[in-house]
Design a protein around this motif. Structure first.
Motif, mmCIF file in Angstrom:
data_model
loop_
_atom_site.group_PDB
_atom_site.id
_atom_site.type_symbol
_atom_site.label_atom_id
_atom_site.label_comp_id
_atom_site.label_asym_id
_atom_site.label_seq_id
_atom_site.Cartn_x
_atom_site.Cartn_y
_atom_site.Cartn_z
ATOM 1 N N GLY A 120 67.839 63.564 43.660
ATOM 2 C CA GLY A 120 67.739 64.653 44.625
ATOM 3 C C GLY A 120 66.311 64.933 45.045
ATOM 4 N N ARG A 121 66.100 66.110 45.579
ATOM 5 C CA ARG A 121 64.820 66.485 46.178
ATOM 6 C C ARG A 121 63.738 66.657 45.104
ATOM 7 N NH1 ARG A 121 61.873 71.095 47.544
ATOM 8 N NH2 ARG A 121 60.971 71.130 49.661
ATOM 9 N N GLU A 123 59.293 66.925 44.660
ATOM 10 C CA GLU A 123 57.998 67.071 45.327
ATOM 11 C C GLU A 123 57.004 66.090 44.721
ATOM 12 O OE1 GLU A 123 56.705 71.128 45.378
ATOM 13 O OE2 GLU A 123 58.177 71.669 46.928
ATOM 14 N N ALA A 132 58.115 66.459 50.016
ATOM 15 C CA ALA A 132 59.426 66.582 49.386
ATOM 16 C C ALA A 132 60.298 65.433 49.869
ATOM 17 C CB ALA A 132 60.063 67.916 49.744
ATOM 18 N N ASN A 134 63.720 62.571 48.639
ATOM 19 C CA ASN A 134 64.874 62.397 47.761
ATOM 20 C C ASN A 134 64.714 61.180 46.856
ATOM 21 O OD1 ASN A 134 66.721 64.567 48.347
ATOM 22 N ND2 ASN A 134 66.948 63.675 50.390
ATOM 23 N N SER A 179 69.953 64.470 53.024
ATOM 24 C CA SER A 179 70.779 65.188 52.052
ATOM 25 C C SER A 179 72.207 64.660 52.022
ATOM 26 C CB SER A 179 70.781 66.684 52.367
ATOM 27 O OG SER A 179 69.498 67.234 52.159
ATOM 28 N N HIS A 200 71.149 70.368 39.612
ATOM 29 C CA HIS A 200 69.902 70.731 40.292
ATOM 30 C C HIS A 200 69.844 70.073 41.670
ATOM 31 C CE1 HIS A 200 65.676 71.778 40.824
ATOM 32 N NE2 HIS A 200 65.464 70.519 41.185
ATOM 33 N N ALA A 201 70.232 68.794 41.737
ATOM 34 C CA ALA A 201 70.223 68.094 43.022
ATOM 35 C C ALA A 201 71.177 68.754 44.006
ATOM 36 C CB ALA A 201 70.599 66.624 42.815
ATOM 37 N N ARG A 203 71.949 71.900 44.187
ATOM 38 C CA ARG A 203 71.359 73.159 44.657
ATOM 39 C C ARG A 203 70.259 72.928 45.688
ATOM 40 N NH1 ARG A 203 71.873 74.330 39.048
ATOM 41 N NH2 ARG A 203 69.646 73.902 38.694
ATOM 42 N N GLN A 204 69.695 71.722 45.721
ATOM 43 C CA GLN A 204 68.584 71.426 46.620
ATOM 44 C C GLN A 204 69.025 70.765 47.933
ATOM 45 O OE1 GLN A 204 65.112 72.004 45.931
ATOM 46 N NE2 GLN A 204 66.073 73.344 44.439
ATOM 47 N N ALA A 207 67.710 72.186 51.199
ATOM 48 C CA ALA A 207 66.258 72.359 51.343
ATOM 49 C C ALA A 207 65.671 71.283 52.251
ATOM 50 C CB ALA A 207 65.584 72.314 49.968
ATOM 51 N N ASN A 209 63.092 68.413 53.782
ATOM 52 C CA ASN A 209 62.344 67.300 53.212
ATOM 53 C C ASN A 209 61.328 66.788 54.233
ATOM 54 O OD1 ASN A 209 63.477 65.147 54.925
ATOM 55 N ND2 ASN A 209 65.381 65.479 53.780
#
Length: 227
Positions: A120-121, A123, A132, A134, A179, A200-201, A203-204, A207, A209
Motif C-alpha cells: 500500500g501507500r 512515503e 507517496a 504504492n 489505489s 493499514h493499506a 485505510r490508505q 489517500a 499519491n
C-alpha cells in the motif's frame, strides 16, 4: 522514442480486464508528459527476448511475482541482457522486481526481508523530497552493487531507489499502481501478507499519491541527453 518493456511477470489476471497488463499500466504512467513514447513489449517471463538491441532507445523492466534469486529459466538470460544494456549506455529503468534484478545482475544482493511485507501507500525520501507511492513486496535489495548510489529510502526499505550514474535508475515501489491496483491485490494476492499491514493499506486507499510526478521523472530520464 522507442522503449523496450522487459515484462518479467503479468499483472493479476483477475484485474487485467479492468486495468490491463503491465504494458498498459506503464503506457498510462508515461503518457501525457509531452513526449512521444512507443512501447514495445518483450515478455521475458515467457522467454520472449529481443534479438537486437540497436532499434530500442531505452529499456524498462517490470515487476513480477517471482524472486530475482529464484531458479527460473528467464532469470539468467535476463541478467545477461541487463549487462548488455549497461554496456550499451542506453537508459534503463527498473521497477520493483526490475529494481532487484538489475541490482543482482550488476553484483548486488537481493533477499527476502525478515521484517515482512511492505504494501500500500508508503512515503519515500527520494533525493530529499517526499513521495507517496504504492508498494507490494517482501524482497528487497539488501546490498547495492558497486557503483550504485542509494537515492531513495523508506523506514522499511533502506535501498528503495538506486542510481547508476545517469544511465540506470531503479525503484522498489510501483508508481504504475493506483489505489485500484492495490485494492485488487488485497482482494486476490494478500494471503501471505501480515493482516495488520493489509488493514493499514486498506485505510490508505483514498489517500493521494505522487505517481504522476514519478512518471514525469521516468519520462524525463529516458529523454535526457547523454554523452
Amino acid at each position: 522514442m522507442k522503449i523496450g518493456l522487459l515484462q518479467a511477470g503479468h499483472f493479476v489476471p483477475e484485474l487485467q480486464s479492468e486495468l490491463g497488463d503491465y504494458n498498459e499500466l506503464y503506457s498510462r504512467l508515461l503518457e501525457e508528459h509531452g513526449y512521444d513514447f512507443d512501447l514495445e513489449t518483450f515478455s521475458v517471463v515467457d522467454m520472449e527476448f529481443p534479438h537486437n538491441l540497436d532499434n530500442i532507445d531505452g529499456w524498462l523492466i517490470s515487476g513480477s511475482k517471482h524472486g530475482a534469486y529464484e531458479d527460473h529459466a528467464f532469470i539468467p538470460p535476463l541478467e545477461e541482457l541487463i549487462r548488455a544494456i549497461h554496456a550499451s549506455g542506453k537508459p534503463l529503468i527498473g521497477i520493483c522486481f526490475g529494481h532487484q534484478i538489475i541490482a543482482q545482475a550488476l553484483g548486488g544482493t537481493v533477499a527476502k526481508f525478515d521484517q515482512g511485507w511492505s504494501v500500500g501507500r508508503v512515503e519515500y525520501d527520494i533525493q530529499g523530497q517526499t513521495f507517496a507511492l504504492n508498494a507490494w513486496h517482501q524482497d528487497q535489495v539488501v546490498q547495492p552493487p558497486k557503483g550504485a548510489e542509494t537515492v531513495g529510502s523508506s523506514s522499511f526499505c533502506a535501498h528503495a531507489a538506486l542510481a547508476y550514474g545517469d544511465q540506470i535508475w531503479t525503484m522498489q515501489p510501483h508508481p504504475e499502481f493506483e489505489s485500484s491496483a492495490i485494492d485488487g491485490l488485497i482482494q486476490y494476492k494478500s494471503g501471505a501478507v501480515e493482516v495488520d499491514r493489509v488493514e493499514h493499506a486498506k485505510r490508505q486507499l483514498s489517500a493521494a499519491n505522487n505517481n504522476a510526478e514519478i512518471g514525469k521523472k521516468m519520462a524525463d530520464f529516458f529523454m535526457k541527453e547523454r554523452a
